[in-house]
Motif scaffolding. Structure first.
Motif, short mmCIF file in Angstrom:
data_model
loop_
_atom_site.label_atom_id
_atom_site.label_comp_id
_atom_site.label_asym_id
_atom_site.label_seq_id
_atom_site.Cartn_x
_atom_site.Cartn_y
_atom_site.Cartn_z
N GLN A 199 0.56 -14.71 0.97
CA GLN A 199 -0.61 -14.15 0.31
C GLN A 199 -1.89 -14.51 1.05
O GLN A 199 -2.89 -13.81 0.91
N HIS A 200 -1.90 -15.57 1.83
CA HIS A 200 -3.07 -15.93 2.62
C HIS A 200 -3.41 -14.87 3.66
O HIS A 200 -4.56 -14.76 4.08
N VAL A 201 -2.41 -14.10 4.09
CA VAL A 201 -2.66 -13.04 5.08
C VAL A 201 -2.46 -11.66 4.43
O VAL A 201 -2.37 -10.65 5.12
N HIS A 202 -2.35 -11.64 3.10
CA HIS A 202 -2.17 -10.39 2.33
C HIS A 202 -0.95 -9.61 2.81
O HIS A 202 -0.98 -8.38 2.90
N TYR A 203 0.13 -10.36 3.09
CA TYR A 203 1.38 -9.69 3.44
C TYR A 203 2.18 -9.48 2.16
O TYR A 203 2.40 -10.42 1.39
N PRO A 204 2.65 -8.24 1.89
CA PRO A 204 3.31 -7.95 0.61
C PRO A 204 4.73 -8.51 0.56
O PRO A 204 5.44 -8.54 1.57
N ILE A 205 5.11 -8.95 -0.61
CA ILE A 205 6.51 -9.34 -0.87
C ILE A 205 7.08 -8.34 -1.87
O ILE A 205 7.84 -7.45 -1.51
N LEU A 206 6.71 -8.50 -3.13
CA LEU A 206 7.01 -7.49 -4.16
C LEU A 206 5.72 -7.28 -4.96
O LEU A 206 5.57 -7.80 -6.06
N PRO A 207 4.79 -6.52 -4.41
CA PRO A 207 3.50 -6.36 -5.09
C PRO A 207 3.61 -5.47 -6.32
O PRO A 207 4.57 -4.70 -6.47
N VAL A 208 2.63 -5.60 -7.20
CA VAL A 208 2.51 -4.70 -8.34
C VAL A 208 1.84 -3.42 -7.85
O VAL A 208 0.79 -3.46 -7.21
N ILE A 209 2.47 -2.27 -8.11
CA ILE A 209 1.96 -0.98 -7.64
C ILE A 209 1.30 -0.25 -8.79
O ILE A 209 1.92 -0.05 -9.86
N HIS A 210 0.06 0.16 -8.58
CA HIS A 210 -0.69 0.89 -9.60
C HIS A 210 -0.89 2.33 -9.14
O HIS A 210 -1.25 2.59 -7.98
N ASN A 211 -0.64 3.25 -10.05
CA ASN A 211 -0.94 4.67 -9.81
C ASN A 211 -2.30 4.97 -10.43
O ASN A 211 -2.48 4.90 -11.64
N ASN A 212 -3.26 5.32 -9.59
CA ASN A 212 -4.64 5.51 -10.03
C ASN A 212 -5.02 6.98 -10.07
O ASN A 212 -4.48 7.80 -9.32
N GLN A 213 -5.96 7.29 -10.93
CA GLN A 213 -6.52 8.64 -11.00
C GLN A 213 -7.83 8.63 -10.20
O GLN A 213 -8.92 8.72 -10.76
N SER A 214 -7.71 8.49 -8.90
CA SER A 214 -8.90 8.42 -8.06
C SER A 214 -8.55 8.95 -6.68
O SER A 214 -7.46 9.50 -6.46
N GLU A 215 -9.49 8.78 -5.74
CA GLU A 215 -9.24 9.26 -4.39
C GLU A 215 -8.13 8.45 -3.71
O GLU A 215 -7.54 8.91 -2.74
N HIS A 216 -7.88 7.24 -4.19
CA HIS A 216 -6.77 6.44 -3.70
C HIS A 216 -5.71 6.38 -4.79
O HIS A 216 -5.79 5.55 -5.71
#
Length: 282
Positions: A199-216
């Motif tokens: 997490q110190h280098v923001h490398y994913p392991i099993l991240p929480v994935i959010h589906n957003n109503q936005s440009e991303h």
């Protein structure tokens, strides 16, 4: 007197949990340790299928054979940061040429041990795919910074309660992992320690994935490092699973079994090959 008795009982309990039952002491190393030792890289996660009593409990609770995780950090001389290298030297009294792992162990805390100590264990490499070497250095350095921390038994028990069906447990037995002051900053368990390093280098392991109503439309959120267990590195799509089986189906490399036409000549093998046979005559 009471404090000494309590410590004695605690040490006896830890030793009993860390012991291998006699019925399971015949050994079960299913990997080729020599290949694994040659191929492992700093930043690789090593998974263990332990045989101790506490390992059996972890297997039952997590429904996974993987009961422990360690981070391979390489040799002492491989550490580029002089301050981090010095700290590793203070926590490991062996040869500076030994290949080392950093791990959090019940009864020992976060320590550095030689990889060779696990020759008889069933191991698996989980390699962070595409991890930049500079970030790999950071992951290794952060792991070494954990050396000397105690093992968080409370977190282990909380995690076990969290993994049980929530409704069947009395409220006072339920996990405190999400409380503001849960755990201690000077104590940690094996998989949580490694998760913090990545997490110190923001490398994913099993991240929480959010589906957003936005440009991303999709965004990732890091999970609490306390929630990781060893098998998460095996399940993660961001880690390559590398296996070195102890037994091979053939002693010959695959290319030697290709159906070449030899014009009546016997196929070349390691026993028959020589310079006089392979070079054309003048």
């Amino acid at each position: 007197m009471f404090k000494a008795t309590r410590q004695w009982l605690w040490d006896k309990g830890i030793n009993w949990l860390n012991a291998v039952p006699p019925a399971d002491s015949q050994g079960s190393a299913y990997c080729n340790f020599d290949f694994l030792e040659h191929e492992v890289r700093p930043g690789d996660v090593l998974l263990f299928a332990g045989q101790t009593r506490v390992s059996k409990v972890i297997q039952m609770v997590t429904l996974s054979p993987w009961t422990h995780a360690a981070l391979y950090v390489g040799r002492i001389n491989d550490i580029r940061d002089p301050q981090v290298r010095e700290k590793l030297q203070t926590h490991y009294a062996g040869s500076p040429n030994d290949k080392l792992v950093v791990e959090s162990l019940l009864g020992y805390g976060t320590v550095a041990n030689p990889l060779s100590a696990y020759r008889e264990e069933h191991l698996r490499i989980c390699r962070p795919s595409g991890l930049d070497w500079r970030d790999a250095d950071i992951v290794v350095n952060v792991a070494i910074e954990h050396l000397g921390m105690g093992y968080d038994v409370q977190q282990l028990m909380d995690l076990a309660r969290f993994l049980f069906p929530y409704g069947i447990l009395p409220r006072r037995w339920r996990s405190s992992l999400f409380q503001h002051n849960a755990g201690q900053p000077t104590h940690i368990i094996c998989s949580s320690m490694i998760a913090r390093c990545f997490q110190h280098v923001h490398y994913p392991i099993l991240p929480v994935i959010h589906n957003n109503q936005s440009e991303h439309p999709v965004s990732l959120e890091e999970r609490d490092f306390r929630l990781f267990i060893p098998s998460d590195f095996d399940y993660s799509p961001y880690f390559e699973v590398i296996k070195y089986p102890a037994w091979h189906f053939s002693d010959q490399p695959a290319y030697r079994r290709l159906p070449w036409q030899h014009s009546g000549l016997a196929p070349v093998t390691s026993e028959t090959a020589s310079s006089s046979q392979l070079l054309p005559s003048a």
